[in-house]
Design an enzyme around this catalytic site. Structure first.
Site, mmCIF file in Angstrom:
data_model
loop_
_atom_site.group_PDB
_atom_site.id
_atom_site.type_symbol
_atom_site.label_atom_id
_atom_site.label_comp_id
_atom_site.label_asym_id
_atom_site.label_seq_id
_atom_site.Cartn_x
_atom_site.Cartn_y
_atom_site.Cartn_z
ATOM 1 C CE LYS A 31 5.869 2.868 0.297
ATOM 2 N NZ LYS A 31 4.485 2.712 0.977
ATOM 3 C CB ALA A 69 4.148 12.220 -4.116
ATOM 4 C CG LEU A 73 4.134 14.241 3.165
ATOM 5 C CD1 LEU A 73 2.517 14.002 2.516
ATOM 6 C CD2 LEU A 73 4.763 15.101 3.615
ATOM 7 N N GLY A 118 7.976 18.836 -2.269
ATOM 8 C CA GLY A 118 9.485 19.310 -2.945
ATOM 9 C C GLY A 118 10.123 18.362 -4.581
ATOM 10 C CD GLU A 121 11.053 22.567 -1.985
ATOM 11 O OE1 GLU A 121 11.645 21.072 -1.459
ATOM 12 O OE2 GLU A 121 11.443 24.211 -1.223
ATOM 13 C CD GLU A 141 5.736 22.187 0.376
ATOM 14 O OE1 GLU A 141 4.526 23.007 -0.662
ATOM 15 O OE2 GLU A 141 6.877 22.055 -0.362
HETATM 16 C C1 1HE Z 1 3.657 8.768 -0.117
HETATM 17 C C2 1HE Z 1 3.915 10.832 -1.148
HETATM 18 C C3 1HE Z 1 4.511 11.021 -0.008
HETATM 19 C C4 1HE Z 1 2.796 9.028 -1.300
HETATM 20 N N1 1HE Z 1 4.965 10.699 1.021
HETATM 21 N N2 1HE Z 1 4.446 8.635 0.657
HETATM 22 N N3 1HE Z 1 3.546 15.996 -0.605
HETATM 23 C C5 1HE Z 1 1.716 15.482 -0.726
HETATM 24 O O1 1HE Z 1 0.885 16.492 0.187
HETATM 25 C C6 1HE Z 1 1.324 14.684 -2.420
HETATM 26 C C7 1HE Z 1 1.242 13.347 -1.252
HETATM 27 N N4 1HE Z 1 0.929 12.573 -2.277
HETATM 28 C C8 1HE Z 1 -0.639 12.714 -2.714
HETATM 29 O O2 1HE Z 1 -1.211 13.436 -2.558
HETATM 30 C C9 1HE Z 1 -1.006 11.290 -3.980
HETATM 31 O O3 1HE Z 1 -0.187 10.335 -3.541
HETATM 32 C C10 1HE Z 1 -0.639 11.427 -5.716
HETATM 33 C C11 1HE Z 1 -1.612 12.425 -6.245
HETATM 34 C C12 1HE Z 1 1.310 11.465 -5.096
HETATM 35 C C13 1HE Z 1 -0.634 9.779 -6.195
HETATM 36 O O4 1HE Z 1 -1.920 9.366 -5.821
HETATM 37 P P1 1HE Z 1 -1.788 8.027 -6.190
HETATM 38 O O5 1HE Z 1 -3.479 8.003 -5.894
HETATM 39 O O6 1HE Z 1 -1.953 7.623 -7.295
HETATM 40 O O7 1HE Z 1 -1.640 7.354 -4.956
HETATM 41 P P2 1HE Z 1 -1.611 7.228 -3.378
HETATM 42 O O8 1HE Z 1 -2.410 6.009 -3.341
HETATM 43 O O9 1HE Z 1 -2.200 8.017 -2.709
HETATM 44 O O10 1HE Z 1 0.142 6.895 -2.557
HETATM 45 C C14 1HE Z 1 0.752 5.700 -3.475
HETATM 46 C C15 1HE Z 1 1.585 4.842 -2.714
HETATM 47 O O11 1HE Z 1 3.054 6.198 -2.745
HETATM 48 C C16 1HE Z 1 0.406 5.226 -0.809
HETATM 49 O O12 1HE Z 1 1.724 3.857 -0.143
HETATM 50 P P3 1HE Z 1 1.365 3.153 -0.241
HETATM 51 O O13 1HE Z 1 2.681 2.296 1.366
HETATM 52 O O14 1HE Z 1 0.496 3.118 0.831
HETATM 53 O O15 1HE Z 1 0.613 1.939 -1.091
HETATM 54 C C17 1HE Z 1 1.344 6.730 -0.662
HETATM 55 O O16 1HE Z 1 1.800 6.311 1.006
HETATM 56 C C18 1HE Z 1 2.651 7.128 -0.967
HETATM 57 N N5 1HE Z 1 3.030 8.197 -0.721
HETATM 58 N N6 1HE Z 1 3.071 10.220 -1.854
HETATM 59 C C19 1HE Z 1 5.112 9.423 1.079
HETATM 60 N N7 1HE Z 1 4.680 12.521 -0.089
HETATM 61 C C20 1HE Z 1 11.717 19.856 2.259
HETATM 62 S S1 1HE Z 1 10.322 20.252 2.393
HETATM 63 C C21 1HE Z 1 9.343 19.540 1.155
HETATM 64 C C22 1HE Z 1 7.875 19.657 1.743
HETATM 65 C C23 1HE Z 1 6.923 18.886 0.965
HETATM 66 O O17 1HE Z 1 6.952 18.266 0.114
HETATM 67 S S2 1HE Z 1 5.561 19.112 1.057
HETATM 68 C C24 1HE Z 1 4.839 17.718 -0.255
HETATM 69 C C25 1HE Z 1 3.746 16.618 0.222
#
Ligand code: 1HE
Length: 266
Positions: A31, A69, A73, A118, A121, A141
């Site tokens: 994840k 990541a 989400l 996060g 963070e 975000e």
């Molecule tokens: C996740 C998450 C996540 C991946 N929550 N499950 N953060 C973001 O907006 C970043 C979101 N993530 C990404 O942009 C990409 O996943 C990455 C660039 C980090 C990695 O890409 P990649 O191609 O290696 O992986 P993927 O195919 O996107 O994800 C693999 C798995 O991880 C997939 O799950 P699966 O069950 O479909 O295999 C994704 O759903 C899971 N995954 N990132 C949940 N963030 C206190 S407030 C703070 C507010 C924030 O942090 S906002 C920023 C959120």
């Protein structure tokens, strides 16, 4: 060490070596080490326990290609949280990250891949950030329709300044490489971030624990004070630290001329 064996951990691996250096490893690579509430709870438990257990330094790292990541989400979407629910989630994040920043034990973060939202963070709550060349930093975000909730408005703004933080959030700008060092997101950029972090941790672990306690808590507390109060608090802390038993031998060896000098190696 006291309390460590009784911790119930599923998303994080914890080890302590014979030098008292703990390794805290985020372990949800499938994840991308997204931070769900269970992981945050584990961070709270770990960082309540480690300082009291006498740990000398902490390496904070992650399994897989990405440090973190950020907010889980999918969990956030599934839970359909109310404003009050999410406020309590954020308070828990703050509990974890404040325990890290103010806990008095040096934390060195080993960064790679995505250090976003996060995840940034979390990294910002460490005392030293070591990045490898594939590391990138972002605050997506805004693009997700969210806002920071884990202390970025305090710690990331402190590291890079509010104008850069606002730019990252409005435009989705990512920082990496030397530019990330130059703006203050990390202090080291190296080929082998883990090896560098261990060098730093071993060096820090040689300092008396009370000195490290002051370095890794007093400076952060003093930043929250007026200059007048900070100067007073600094004098009080220095009164305690600079007269500690553990410093006496070091001062004696300096007085005898046998202590290492403060000079660049070459
Ligand atoms: C996740 C998450 C996540 C991946 N929550 N499950 N953060 C973001 O907006 C970043 C979101 N993530 C990404 O942009 C990409 O996943 C990455 C660039 C980090 C990695 O890409 P990649 O191609 O290696 O992986 P993927 O195919 O996107 O994800 C693999 C798995 O991880 C997939 O799950 P699966 O069950 O479909 O295999 C994704 O759903 C899971 N995954 N990132 C949940 N963030 C206190 S407030 C703070 C507010 C924030 O942090 S906002 C920023 C959120």
């Amino acid at each position: 060490m006291r309390g460590i064996d009784s911790l119930d951990l599923k998303n994080i691996l914890l080890q302590v070596d014979d030098q008292g250096i703990a390794t805290v490893t985020l372990n949800r690579p499938e994840k991308r080490n997204a931070l769900d509430l269970a992981t945050i709870d584990e961070l709270v438990d770990i960082f309540v326990t480690l300082p009291r257990a006498g740990v000398r330094a902490v390496i904070l790292q992650a399994k897989g290609d990405h440090f973190s990541a950020g907010l889980d989400l999918v969990e956030h979407h599934r839970e359909e949280r109310s404003a009050a629910d999410f406020m309590h989630v954020c308070l828990r994040w703050h509990e974890a990250f404040n325990k890290m920043e103010y806990g008095g034990v040096p934390i060195i973060a080993v960064l790679k891949g995505a250090v976003v939202g996060g995840g940034l963070e979390l990294a910002s709550a460490a005392h030293i950030r070591v990045a490898s060349h594939d590391t990138y930093f972002g605050l997506p975000e805004g693009q997700r329709g969210l806002f920071t909730g884990g202390g970025a408005t305090i710690r990331v703004a402190d590291l890079i300044g509010k104008a850069r933080m606002i730019d990252m959030m409005l435009s989705g700008r990512l920082y990496r490489g030397q530019e990330a060092v130059d703006v203050g997101l990390c202090q080291y950029l190296v080929d082998d971030a883990e090896a560098k972090a261990w060098d730093i941790a071993r060096a820090a672990a040689q300092n008396p624990p009370l000195s490290n306690f002051a370095i890794c808590s007093a400076i952060s507390h003093m930043q929250n004070m007026s200059a007048l109060d900070a100067a007073y608090a600094e004098a009080v802390v220095a009164g305690v630290v600079n007269t500690q038993e553990a410093a006496k031998e070091r001062l004696a060896s300096f007085a005898k001329g046998t202590a290492a000098k403060v000079k660049p190696a070459d």
